[in-house]
Design a protein around this motif. Structure first.
Motif, PDB file in Angstrom:
ATOM      1  N   VAL A  92       0.850  -1.204   0.000  1.00  0.00           N
ATOM      2  CA  VAL A  92       0.000   0.000   0.000  1.00  0.00           C
ATOM      3  C   VAL A  92       0.884   1.253   0.000  1.00  0.00           C
ATOM      4  CG1 VAL A  92      -1.662   1.341   1.380  1.00  0.00           C
ATOM      5  CG2 VAL A  92      -1.986  -1.111   1.116  1.00  0.00           C
ATOM      6  N   SER A  93       1.942   1.233   0.818  1.00  0.00           N
ATOM      7  CA  SER A  93       2.830   2.408   0.918  1.00  0.00           C
ATOM      8  C   SER A  93       3.489   2.697  -0.426  1.00  0.00           C
ATOM      9  CB  SER A  93       3.939   2.156   1.943  1.00  0.00           C
ATOM     10  OG  SER A  93       3.389   1.948   3.190  1.00  0.00           O
ATOM     11  N   LEU A  94       4.018   1.651  -1.057  1.00  0.00           N
ATOM     12  CA  LEU A  94       4.725   1.868  -2.327  1.00  0.00           C
ATOM     13  C   LEU A  94       3.757   2.322  -3.419  1.00  0.00           C
ATOM     14  CD1 LEU A  94       7.314  -1.067  -2.260  1.00  0.00           C
ATOM     15  CD2 LEU A  94       7.646   1.337  -1.659  1.00  0.00           C
ATOM     16  N   THR A  95       2.552   1.717  -3.411  1.00  0.00           N
ATOM     17  CA  THR A  95       1.540   2.142  -4.392  1.00  0.00           C
ATOM     18  C   THR A  95       1.206   3.619  -4.177  1.00  0.00           C
ATOM     19  OG1 THR A  95       0.612  -0.077  -4.234  1.00  0.00           O
ATOM     20  CG2 THR A  95      -0.754   1.572  -5.331  1.00  0.00           C
ATOM     21  N   TYR A  96       1.078   3.972  -2.907  1.00  0.00           N
ATOM     22  CA  TYR A  96       0.733   5.360  -2.562  1.00  0.00           C
ATOM     23  C   TYR A  96       1.839   6.315  -3.020  1.00  0.00           C
ATOM     24  CZ  TYR A  96      -0.100   9.417   0.421  1.00  0.00           C
ATOM     25  OH  TYR A  96      -0.293  10.693   0.897  1.00  0.00           O
ATOM     26  N   VAL A  97       3.094   5.952  -2.746  1.00  0.00           N
ATOM     27  CA  VAL A  97       4.213   6.832  -3.103  1.00  0.00           C
ATOM     28  C   VAL A  97       4.326   6.955  -4.624  1.00  0.00           C
ATOM     29  CG1 VAL A  97       6.733   7.063  -3.056  1.00  0.00           C
ATOM     30  CG2 VAL A  97       5.516   6.411  -0.979  1.00  0.00           C
ATOM     31  N   VAL A  98       4.314   5.810  -5.308  1.00  0.00           N
ATOM     32  CA  VAL A  98       4.491   5.836  -6.767  1.00  0.00           C
ATOM     33  C   VAL A  98       3.303   6.549  -7.434  1.00  0.00           C
ATOM     34  CG1 VAL A  98       4.649   4.378  -8.834  1.00  0.00           C
ATOM     35  CG2 VAL A  98       5.945   3.775  -6.786  1.00  0.00           C
ATOM     36  N   GLY A  99       2.107   6.224  -6.972  1.00  0.00           N
ATOM     37  CA  GLY A  99       0.898   6.828  -7.561  1.00  0.00           C
ATOM     38  C   GLY A  99       0.873   8.332  -7.355  1.00  0.00           C
ATOM     39  N   SER A 100       1.123   8.766  -6.133  1.00  0.00           N
ATOM     40  CA  SER A 100       1.076  10.202  -5.828  1.00  0.00           C
ATOM     41  C   SER A 100       2.154  10.944  -6.605  1.00  0.00           C
ATOM     42  CB  SER A 100       1.291  10.434  -4.335  1.00  0.00           C
ATOM     43  OG  SER A 100       0.333   9.746  -3.596  1.00  0.00           O
ATOM     44  N   LEU A 101       3.331  10.328  -6.678  1.00  0.00           N
ATOM     45  CA  LEU A 101       4.454  10.963  -7.369  1.00  0.00           C
ATOM     46  C   LEU A 101       4.159  11.115  -8.856  1.00  0.00           C
ATOM     47  CD1 LEU A 101       7.217  11.978  -6.583  1.00  0.00           C
ATOM     48  CD2 LEU A 101       8.151   9.778  -7.252  1.00  0.00           C
ATOM     49  N   THR A 102       3.622  10.067  -9.437  1.00  0.00           N
ATOM     50  CA  THR A 102       3.289  10.129 -10.870  1.00  0.00           C
ATOM     51  C   THR A 102       2.299  11.262 -11.120  1.00  0.00           C
ATOM     52  OG1 THR A 102       3.562   7.737 -10.927  1.00  0.00           O
ATOM     53  CG2 THR A 102       2.488   8.740 -12.827  1.00  0.00           C
ATOM     54  N   GLY A 103       1.263  11.303 -10.300  1.00  0.00           N
ATOM     55  CA  GLY A 103       0.241  12.349 -10.457  1.00  0.00           C
ATOM     56  C   GLY A 103       0.840  13.734 -10.287  1.00  0.00           C
ATOM     57  N   ALA A 104       1.637  13.906  -9.230  1.00  0.00           N
ATOM     58  CA  ALA A 104       2.189  15.231  -8.933  1.00  0.00           C
ATOM     59  C   ALA A 104       3.155  15.684 -10.023  1.00  0.00           C
ATOM     60  CB  ALA A 104       2.900  15.202  -7.581  1.00  0.00           C
ATOM     61  N   VAL A 105       3.992  14.756 -10.510  1.00  0.00           N
ATOM     62  CA  VAL A 105       4.985  15.130 -11.527  1.00  0.00           C
ATOM     63  C   VAL A 105       4.291  15.476 -12.849  1.00  0.00           C
ATOM     64  CG1 VAL A 105       6.886  14.242 -12.948  1.00  0.00           C
ATOM     65  CG2 VAL A 105       6.912  13.894 -10.478  1.00  0.00           C
ATOM     66  N   VAL A 106       3.328  14.651 -13.246  1.00  0.00           N
ATOM     67  CA  VAL A 106       2.627  14.914 -14.514  1.00  0.00           C
ATOM     68  C   VAL A 106       1.881  16.250 -14.441  1.00  0.00           C
ATOM     69  CG1 VAL A 106       0.738  14.124 -16.003  1.00  0.00           C
ATOM     70  CG2 VAL A 106       2.442  12.488 -15.177  1.00  0.00           C
ATOM     71  N   LEU A 107       1.124  16.446 -13.362  1.00  0.00           N
ATOM     72  CA  LEU A 107       0.367  17.699 -13.216  1.00  0.00           C
ATOM     73  C   LEU A 107       1.301  18.903 -13.090  1.00  0.00           C
ATOM     74  CD1 LEU A 107      -2.490  16.787 -10.689  1.00  0.00           C
ATOM     75  CD2 LEU A 107      -2.778  17.587 -13.023  1.00  0.00           C
ATOM     76  N   GLY A 108       2.351  18.743 -12.277  1.00  0.00           N
ATOM     77  CA  GLY A 108       3.292  19.838 -12.043  1.00  0.00           C
ATOM     78  C   GLY A 108       4.015  20.245 -13.308  1.00  0.00           C
ATOM     79  N   MET A 109       4.445  19.245 -14.075  1.00  0.00           N
ATOM     80  CA  MET A 109       5.140  19.513 -15.335  1.00  0.00           C
ATOM     81  C   MET A 109       4.205  20.212 -16.322  1.00  0.00           C
ATOM     82  SD  MET A 109       8.275  18.833 -15.963  1.00  0.00           S
ATOM     83  CE  MET A 109       8.244  18.529 -17.717  1.00  0.00           C
ATOM     84  N   ALA A 110       2.995  19.690 -16.408  1.00  0.00           N
ATOM     85  CA  ALA A 110       2.019  20.276 -17.337  1.00  0.00           C
ATOM     86  C   ALA A 110       1.768  21.740 -16.972  1.00  0.00           C
ATOM     87  CB  ALA A 110       0.714  19.479 -17.291  1.00  0.00           C
ATOM     88  N   ALA A 111       1.562  21.987 -15.669  1.00  0.00           N
ATOM     89  CA  ALA A 111       1.301  23.360 -15.230  1.00  0.00           C
ATOM     90  C   ALA A 111       2.513  24.249 -15.525  1.00  0.00           C
ATOM     91  CB  ALA A 111       0.982  23.365 -13.738  1.00  0.00           C
ATOM     92  N   ALA A 112       3.711  23.730 -15.283  1.00  0.00           N
ATOM     93  CA  ALA A 112       4.931  24.525 -15.507  1.00  0.00           C
ATOM     94  C   ALA A 112       5.080  24.871 -16.985  1.00  0.00           C
ATOM     95  CB  ALA A 112       6.145  23.750 -15.005  1.00  0.00           C
ATOM     96  N   LEU A 113       4.845  23.880 -17.845  1.00  0.00           N
ATOM     97  CA  LEU A 113       5.007  24.110 -19.286  1.00  0.00           C
ATOM     98  C   LEU A 113       3.998  25.133 -19.798  1.00  0.00           C
ATOM     99  CD1 LEU A 113       5.620  20.466 -20.547  1.00  0.00           C
ATOM    100  CD2 LEU A 113       7.179  22.402 -20.833  1.00  0.00           C
ATOM    101  N   VAL A 114       2.762  24.979 -19.367  1.00  0.00           N
ATOM    102  CA  VAL A 114       1.712  25.884 -19.838  1.00  0.00           C
ATOM    103  C   VAL A 114       1.980  27.303 -19.333  1.00  0.00           C
ATOM    104  CG1 VAL A 114      -0.755  26.435 -19.660  1.00  0.00           C
ATOM    105  CG2 VAL A 114      -0.026  24.082 -20.084  1.00  0.00           C
ATOM    106  N   LEU A 115       2.278  27.415 -18.031  1.00  0.00           N
ATOM    107  CA  LEU A 115       2.401  28.750 -17.451  1.00  0.00           C
ATOM    108  C   LEU A 115       3.718  29.433 -17.799  1.00  0.00           C
ATOM    109  CD1 LEU A 115       0.795  28.148 -13.940  1.00  0.00           C
ATOM    110  CD2 LEU A 115      -0.263  28.999 -16.020  1.00  0.00           C
ATOM    111  N   ASN A 116       4.721  28.653 -18.176  1.00  0.00           N
ATOM    112  CA  ASN A 116       6.013  29.234 -18.526  1.00  0.00           C
ATOM    113  C   ASN A 116       5.912  30.088 -19.787  1.00  0.00           C
ATOM    114  OD1 ASN A 116       8.684  29.477 -17.711  1.00  0.00           O
ATOM    115  ND2 ASN A 116       9.378  28.040 -19.297  1.00  0.00           N
ATOM    116  N   ASN A 117       4.955  29.741 -20.637  1.00  0.00           N
ATOM    117  CA  ASN A 117       4.808  30.488 -21.882  1.00  0.00           C
ATOM    118  C   ASN A 117       3.580  31.401 -21.868  1.00  0.00           C
ATOM    119  OD1 ASN A 117       7.034  29.141 -23.060  1.00  0.00           O
ATOM    120  ND2 ASN A 117       5.726  27.340 -23.378  1.00  0.00           N
ATOM    121  N   ALA A 118       3.033  31.620 -20.671  1.00  0.00           N
ATOM    122  CA  ALA A 118       1.789  32.396 -20.611  1.00  0.00           C
ATOM    123  C   ALA A 118       2.006  33.849 -20.216  1.00  0.00           C
ATOM    124  CB  ALA A 118       0.816  31.735 -19.630  1.00  0.00           C
ATOM    125  N   GLY A 119       3.255  34.300 -20.161  1.00  0.00           N
ATOM    126  CA  GLY A 119       3.563  35.703 -19.855  1.00  0.00           C
ATOM    127  C   GLY A 119       3.089  36.115 -18.476  1.00  0.00           C
TER     128      GLY A 119
END
Lengths: 311, 432
Positions: A92-119
């Motif tokens: 459960v712990s490893l699923t939680y860590v891997v799952g949360s990390l995947t979600g956070a990295v994908v969302l965080g990267m997407a937000a960074a890419l979009v907002l980096n070019n949004a002036g």
């Protein structure tokens, strides 16, 4: 006397009061620097190392609450490691860590890419997106507990409106962990966004221009310029978050209490519950040691990645 | 300003400074002489929304006025975690501990509470001036805590929801089951049974507190034996298990959504009207009314297998830390807290205070105290005290998971019983 000391200080920097000659290579050994470091080392020992060593010592003991009643060798380790419940908790712990990390990295990267070019709009939006990260875990847990409440929560209501059966939400043993993962990712993705944005802003513009001259598109720019440059930062960010997720339990206490049917019981939650409930907390100390070892392993990787970032 | 008046002014200022210093020194000495007693409580004096907190502050002020040599410092610990750690680690504070009676055996098992039998006898505190005799609060013949207030499960319901469904407040579990077919609103749970792990001691506390501590005990009055072993019968467990499972599956009076709920979710459901009725704590009745339910909230005696069954009652008790260095002052405070005078003040906060003689006060004779007086009568008539486990939080966790498995995974009550007994016995053996 004074003259000889001055002469020594001049000829051999760092040598003075408290120095003793090193008979091997002629350089004097000084204990003065250690004296200056002593308070810091003492504080470090008292607040970090002593509790850690104590938990390690505790894992070889039988206790009655917080009182040590006898050395039991590896019995606590044998008891914990042979328990199927423990391995379920590890899963459960490893699923939680891997799952949360995947979600956070994908969302965080997407937000960074979009907002980096949004002036300038991007800068404003970035402040708003940081909002979840600024909230305390108990507040985040309470908000989501309400949002996901199957009786009156807005999310199950909207699901019903569009014809989906919301089910039991956090009451469903198969759904509780994925929902906790989503909430954790939602809470922590702004951290990834901030770190990724900082790394992206240090990429020389000329590199993108070079790709354009060579006829490369957006995907090539991302793959060979952006990702290559931010990968070390992303790696160390991911490891920081992994360590945090592994020790995080407030959200679980508030939202599910480790249930239903133990489906959200992580190692840290189990360590917390064991310390509060158990009479013999030796086996609980073993669980803490396991968390510590996983974190140390992650820490080693983190240090290496940080080394790559800094030089 | 001439020289004479300037000199006079300097003299006056010097005199004032000296007298202020002398007074401050005396005040400091007086403060230093006052004994400070640390009292642990879950009631935060800064919480202006909770009338119980205001009553607690008033009660402490009354004590300090009477005993200026003793100052009370509060250790606010809403979850009880800090106090639990303090007691288990032989800390000398808090000196006085407010603890729920079903948590008391867990504290007593540490050996760090003072048995109060001799002190009670010496002070001549009567055994019969309590809603339930003081002797019923003993653990294996020793009195570790004196009840401040009593709590009996009651049926809390939304009048409008019951009226719309054409249901009268049920008196028996059969009545509850029969009401299932009458609730037609999709988002309203007819009768909530919280099986969830959130909130309370060890998870599933609501299930144990409002349902199983009565259902499992049955007519025999045995919950746990003095040695901590399970004393309720298999028959009682299976009967309780079947009844609760039927609420979810056959009678459909309880939605599966209720399986995730803990005490706070039930509280929210009652105030928002998404729960029509449930067994709940009388101590939250006023708060739910104030938070939106208003006059639509009603109460009745909790349903049981037959309409005259006894209900398991518990109390918030006051206990004395064995390692306290101020035991005399602490006991002086404790005596005041359980006196009819202090109990009358506590009653203004909405508690069903434990002393019978406190019920003659004007507040409890007024309309404002009407519910409390009726609850007190219910405690006296249908209440009974039971012995609890020294590892109750672990028991709650095991119980909650077994009932969740029974309802969510369609396990049989027999299997649930076997699971509870096996896991509990293992846990108890390890604890001992």
């Amino acid at each position: 006397m004074l003259a000889s000391r001055t002469q020594a200080a001049t000829t051999s920097p760092g040598v003075g009061v408290g120095d003793t000659p090193d008979t091997h290579n002629g350089v004097r050994f000084s204990w003065i620097p250690y004296l200056w470091f002593a308070p810091a080392i003492l504080v470090l020992f008292l607040i970090t190392l002593y509790p850690t060593f104590f938990v390690g010592w505790l894992s070889f003991q039988k206790t009655r609450y917080y009182e040590l009643t006898g050395f039991v060798g590896l019995a606590n380790y044998a008891e914990v490691l042979s328990s199927s419940a423990f391995w379920n908790t590890v899963f459960v712990s490893l699923t939680y860590v891997v799952g949360s990390l995947t979600g956070a990295v994908v969302l965080g990267m997407a937000a960074a890419l979009v907002l980096n070019n949004a002036g300038p709009t991007g800068s404003v939006l970035r402040v708003f997106i940081l909002f979840p990260w600024t909230l305390s875990m108990s507040v985040v847990g309470s908000i989501w507990l309400w949002l996901l409440n199957p009786s009156f929560g807005p999310i199950p209501y909207l699901m019903q409106v569009i014809g989906l059966e919301p089910g039991l939400m956090l009451g469903d043993p198969g759904l509780a962990l994925p929902l906790i993962i989503i909430v954790t990712a939602w809470w922590s993705f702004p951290y990834v966004m901030v770190m990724a944005t900082a790394a992206m802003q240090s990429i020389p513009q000329e590199l993108y221009e070079a790709v354009e001259i060579d006829g490369g598109g957006a995907l090539v720019k991302f793959r060979y310029v952006t990702l290559t440059h931010i990968l070390p930062t992303l790696g160390s960010t991911a490891l920081t978050l992994s360590i945090m997720y592994l020790t995080l339990m407030t959200l679980i206490i508030v939202m599910t209490g480790g249930g239903p049917l133990g489906s959200t019981t992580t190692l840290s939650f189990e360590a917390f519950r064991g310390t509060v409930q158990a009479v013999n907390i030796g086996p609980t100390a073993v669980v803490s040691i396991v968390v510590l070892l996983i974190n140390v392993a992650l820490g080693v990787v983190y240090t290496r990645l940080t080394g790559r970032v800094t030089g | 300003m001439n020289a004479t008046s300037r000199r006079a002014m300097i003299k006056a200022a010097a005199a004032l400074t000296i007298s202020a210093s002398v007074s401050a020194s005396f005040m400091e000495r007086a403060a230093a002489q006052a004994t400070e007693v640390v009292y642990s409580t879950f009631l935060d004096p800064n919480n202006t929304n909770d009338p119980r907190s205001a009553a607690q502050t008033k009660m402490i002020q009354a004590f300090e006025n009477k005993h200026p040599d003793i100052k009370i410092r509060l250790l606010v610990d809403p979850t009880g975690q800090s106090v639990t750690r303090a007691v288990k680690s032989r800390s000398d504070t808090p000196d006085v501990i407010r603890v729920v009676s079903f948590g008391l055996p867990e504290y007593a098992a540490t050996g760090n509470l003072v048995p109060l039998n001799d002190l009670v006898k010496k002070e001549g505190i009567p055994d019969d001036d309590w809603l339930l005799p003081l002797s019923t609060a003993q653990i294996d013949g020793k009195l570790y805590g004196i009840p401040q207030d009593f709590r009996i499960p009651i049926l809390v319901y939304r009048k409008g929801a019951l009226q719309e469904a054409g249901v009268t407040p049920p008196k028996t579990w059969d009545d509850v089951c029969a009401a299932g077919s009458k609730f037609k609103q999709p988002n309203v749970i007819g009768f909530a049974v919280p099986l969830g792990a959130t909130g309370g001691i060890g998870g599933a506390q609501s299930l144990a507190e409002f349902f199983l501590s009565t259902m499992l005990v049955g007519p025999t009055g045995q919950y746990f034996a003095p040695d901590g072993k399970i004393a309720f019968s298999k028959e009682n467990f299976i009967r309780a298990g079947e009844s609760i499972k039927d609420f979810f599956t056959k009678c459909k009076v309880t939605s599966l959504r209720s399986a995730q709920m803990g005490i706070n979710e039930v509280h929210d459901g009652l105030r928002s009207g998404t729960i029509a009725m449930t067994n709940f704590g009388l101590y939250r009745f006023k708060t739910i009314q104030a938070q939106g339910a208003g006059d639509d909230l009603g109460w009745a005696p909790a349903p049981s297998f037959s309409d005259a069954d006894k209900q398991t009652v518990y109390s918030y008790s006051i206990a004395l830390n064995k390692h306290s260095k101020k035991q005399d002052a602490a006991w002086t405070f404790m005596k005041f807290v359980i006196s009819p005078e202090a109990q009358a003040i506590a009653a203004e906060g909405g508690e069903v205070v434990s002393r019978k003689s406190a019920y003659t006060t004007p507040y409890l004779q007024s309309d404002a105290g009407k519910n409390q007086k009726q609850w007190a009568e219910l405690v006296s008539q249908r209440g009974r005290a039971v012995a609890y486990s020294p590892i109750l939080s672990t028991f709650h966790t095991i119980l909650g998971e077994a009932f969740q498995r029974m309802v969510l995974k369609d396990e049989s009550p027999e299997n649930a019983y076997a699971e509870v007994v096996k896991r509990y016995d293992e846990a108890l053996t390890k604890a001992q």
